[in-house]
Design a protein around this motif. Structure first.
Motif, PDB file in Angstrom:
ATOM      1  N   SER A 256     -12.696  -2.728 -17.017  1.00 45.40           N
ATOM      2  CA  SER A 256     -11.683  -1.678 -17.176  1.00 45.40           C
ATOM      3  C   SER A 256     -11.507  -0.910 -15.875  1.00 45.40           C
ATOM      4  O   SER A 256     -10.386  -0.583 -15.471  1.00 45.40           O
ATOM      5  CB  SER A 256     -12.084  -0.717 -18.316  1.00 45.40           C
ATOM      6  N   LEU A 257     -12.637  -0.666 -15.210  1.00 43.02           N
ATOM      7  CA  LEU A 257     -12.584   0.032 -13.921  1.00 43.02           C
ATOM      8  C   LEU A 257     -11.855  -0.828 -12.883  1.00 43.02           C
ATOM      9  O   LEU A 257     -11.003  -0.336 -12.135  1.00 43.02           O
ATOM     10  CB  LEU A 257     -14.020   0.333 -13.481  1.00 43.02           C
ATOM     11  N   ASP A 258     -12.173  -2.126 -12.855  1.00 40.37           N
ATOM     12  CA  ASP A 258     -11.461  -3.033 -11.936  1.00 40.37           C
ATOM     13  C   ASP A 258      -9.966  -3.019 -12.232  1.00 40.37           C
ATOM     14  O   ASP A 258      -9.132  -3.007 -11.328  1.00 40.37           O
ATOM     15  CB  ASP A 258     -11.960  -4.480 -12.105  1.00 40.37           C
ATOM     16  N   ALA A 259      -9.644  -3.031 -13.541  1.00 40.57           N
ATOM     17  CA  ALA A 259      -8.231  -3.089 -13.927  1.00 40.57           C
ATOM     18  C   ALA A 259      -7.485  -1.838 -13.467  1.00 40.57           C
ATOM     19  O   ALA A 259      -6.401  -1.941 -12.885  1.00 40.57           O
ATOM     20  CB  ALA A 259      -8.098  -3.250 -15.443  1.00 40.57           C
ATOM     21  N   VAL A 260      -8.051  -0.659 -13.709  1.00 39.96           N
ATOM     22  CA  VAL A 260      -7.302   0.551 -13.316  1.00 39.96           C
ATOM     23  C   VAL A 260      -7.250   0.693 -11.798  1.00 39.96           C
ATOM     24  O   VAL A 260      -6.305   1.278 -11.257  1.00 39.96           O
ATOM     25  CB  VAL A 260      -7.838   1.842 -13.983  1.00 39.96           C
ATOM     26  N   THR A 261      -8.245   0.125 -11.113  1.00 36.96           N
ATOM     27  CA  THR A 261      -8.202   0.149  -9.647  1.00 36.96           C
ATOM     28  C   THR A 261      -7.040  -0.721  -9.147  1.00 36.96           C
ATOM     29  O   THR A 261      -6.378  -0.401  -8.162  1.00 36.96           O
ATOM     30  CB  THR A 261      -9.548  -0.360  -9.071  1.00 36.96           C
ATOM     31  N   ALA A 262      -6.799  -1.823  -9.859  1.00 39.64           N
ATOM     32  CA  ALA A 262      -5.718  -2.735  -9.454  1.00 39.64           C
ATOM     33  C   ALA A 262      -4.345  -2.240  -9.938  1.00 39.64           C
ATOM     34  O   ALA A 262      -3.311  -2.736  -9.467  1.00 39.64           O
ATOM     35  CB  ALA A 262      -5.995  -4.126 -10.014  1.00 39.64           C
ATOM     36  N   TRP A 263      -4.315  -1.300 -10.877  1.00 39.92           N
ATOM     37  CA  TRP A 263      -3.045  -0.915 -11.513  1.00 39.92           C
ATOM     38  C   TRP A 263      -1.968  -0.377 -10.552  1.00 39.92           C
ATOM     39  O   TRP A 263      -0.795  -0.803 -10.649  1.00 39.92           O
ATOM     40  CB  TRP A 263      -3.308   0.088 -12.639  1.00 39.92           C
ATOM     41  N   PRO A 264      -2.292   0.539  -9.625  1.00 42.73           N
ATOM     42  CA  PRO A 264      -1.209   1.071  -8.777  1.00 42.73           C
ATOM     43  C   PRO A 264      -0.475  -0.028  -8.004  1.00 42.73           C
ATOM     44  O   PRO A 264       0.767  -0.065  -7.978  1.00 42.73           O
ATOM     45  CB  PRO A 264      -1.934   2.055  -7.851  1.00 42.73           C
ATOM     46  N   ALA A 265      -1.232  -0.957  -7.421  1.00 40.07           N
ATOM     47  CA  ALA A 265      -0.580  -2.041  -6.660  1.00 40.07           C
ATOM     48  C   ALA A 265       0.189  -2.968  -7.605  1.00 40.07           C
ATOM     49  O   ALA A 265       1.273  -3.474  -7.267  1.00 40.07           O
ATOM     50  CB  ALA A 265      -1.627  -2.839  -5.883  1.00 40.07           C
TER      51      ALA A 265
END
Ligand SMILES: Cc1cc2nc3c(=O)[nH]c(=O)nc-3n(C[C@H](O)[C@H](O)[C@H](O)COP(=O)(O)OP(=O)(O)OC[C@H]3O[C@@H](n4cnc5c(N)ncnc54)[C@H](O)[C@@H]3O)c2cc1C
Length: 370
Positions: free
Chosen positions: A64-73
């Motif tokens: 989930s943390l990886d996903a939200v880190t990738a979300w803006p891009a």
């Protein structure tokens, strides 16, 4: 050389994977049902959220943390490809605690999670804030609130725009979508797979089930568990109100258009996706406890939608041992995980390393020992 993928299910999970594979140059066909299908992707709350994820399975918190880190891009990429702004904001979020017991339990859970995973200990930031300390983040917060956990990773988007953008981006990348083509049967066929639909048979080298609640019927045909059940959520929305600078919460959030979206209910109601007056009243009471100013607001919409829930609430990423090249993907936070599904997860499927890289999420964890 491009491989040929057939994806059964055109919700946010299927379309995120379709987009990811097409971005990687693969040939992708998606089968979906008719407009009256059950679709969590069209009835959810739109949170991109880390808090509360992975309690009891730290790897899910890490994803989930990886996903939200990738979300803006990811959101930027969708917008530049399609022109659709999915209204993603990631300025942090608050999970409200209504009393001292809830506050103590929540903090104990987050500490246990951080002890269980060094990555979460390093990367997941949060603080408990009492009611007064929350006021700058949630102006007008009611007196009758104990506090809440704040985390900078949390955010929200417009989930309908997300689905639309995923369709537009996938079509742009050459994905072929067949609506109104429900698969009644999936099976091995020579070196590949076949899906049987009223519009004929569809064949491909590899097959991905992303059929939401449809997984329980289809997955066993390929030696996969598809262990999901419906959990109903009811949501209500207020009229549009002046926008206020405030953070989203799972209980209530103000959308980009000004309406407040209220709803974090979970009910066992089988396949009934209706609404009930009792639940709408309970949601309205909770909303006015959080923001007393909403007592005068009119409710303009209410709906029910069915969550795609696994037995332990964690994602199910399965690759079939009996039928190599067949996969099943289910989760109950497909909005949060969309950036991960379009990125690392679809690459893991492409390279056939789902079982190796994500063993915790296989269906084997639900096997009952003899
Ligand atoms: C009330 C509620 C609030 C939620 N809030 C959030 C949130 O804030 N954040 C978050 O991350 N997640 C949230 N979720 C969860 C999120 O909506 C789901 O995880 C996500 O939508 C699941 O997507 P999916 O594509 O797997 O399933 P679905 O959206 O159900 O799509 C499955 C698709 O498969 C198709 N299909 C099924 N069977 C077949 C078949 N035999 N042949 C062809 N096609 C088939 C269906 O037609 C459908 O289009 C919420 C869910 C609910 C219900």
């Amino acid at each position: 050389m491009a491989q040929d993928f057939l994806i059964v299910g055109g919700g946010v999970v299927g379309m995120a994977v379709a987009y990811g594979l097409a971005q990687a140059g693969q040939k992708v066909t998606v089968l979906d049902e008719r407009d009256d299908a059950l679709r969590a992707s069209r009835g959810n709350a739109g949170l991109t959220w880390v808090q509360g994820k992975g309690l009891g399975m730290p790897r899910y918190a890490e994803l989930s943390l990886d996903a939200v880190t990738a979300w803006p891009a990811f959101a930027d990429e969708l917008q530049s490809l399609t022109g659709i702004d999915v209204q993603h904001e990631q300025r942090g979020g608050i999970d409200i605690c209504f009393d001292a017991d809830e506050a103590a339990a929540r903090q104990a859970e987050y500490r246990a999670l951080q002890q269980a995973s060094p990555r979460i200990a390093r990367g997941f930031h949060w603080r408990y804030l009492d009611r007064d300390a929350l006021l700058p983040y949630l102006p007008g917060l009611g007196d009758n609130i104990h506090g809440g956990t704040w985390s900078p990773h949390d955010g929200h988007c417009n989930p309908l725009y997300l689905l639309r953008a995923l369709y537009a981006a996938s079509l742009e990348r050459g994905v072929i979508v067949h609506p109104a083509s429900p698969a009644s049967r999936v099976a091995r066929d020579g070196g590949g797979f076949v899906a049987t639909t009223p519009r004929g048979d569809f064949r491909a080298e590899r097959l991905i089930l992303a059929a939401g609640l449809g997984a329980s019927a289809l997955a066993p045909m390929l030696g996969l568990s598809g262990a999901v059940r419906p959990v109903r959520g009811q949501v209500v929305v207020t009229e549009r109100l002046p926008r206020i600078a405030q953070l989203p919460t799972p209980q209530i959030r103000q959308t980009a258009s000004g309406g407040y979206l209220i709803g974090d209910t979970q009910e066992d109601a089988g396949f009934d996706k209706g609404t009930t007056l009792t639940m709408i009243q309970a949601l309205a009471a909770k909303a006015t406890r959080i923001f007393p100013r909403l007592a005068q607001a009119r409710l303009v919409r209410a709906w029910g939608a069915l969550r795609v829930m696994t037995p332990d609430g964690n994602p199910l990423y399965e690759s079939s041992e009996a039928c190599p090249g067949a996969y099943n993907i289910n989760c109950h936070s497909g909005i949060t995980l969309a950036a991960f599904h379009a990125g690392d997860l679809s690459r893991a499927i492409l390279d056939d390393r789902l079982a190796r890289d994500y063993p915790q999420f296989s269906g084997e964890r639900f096997d009952v020992p003899a």
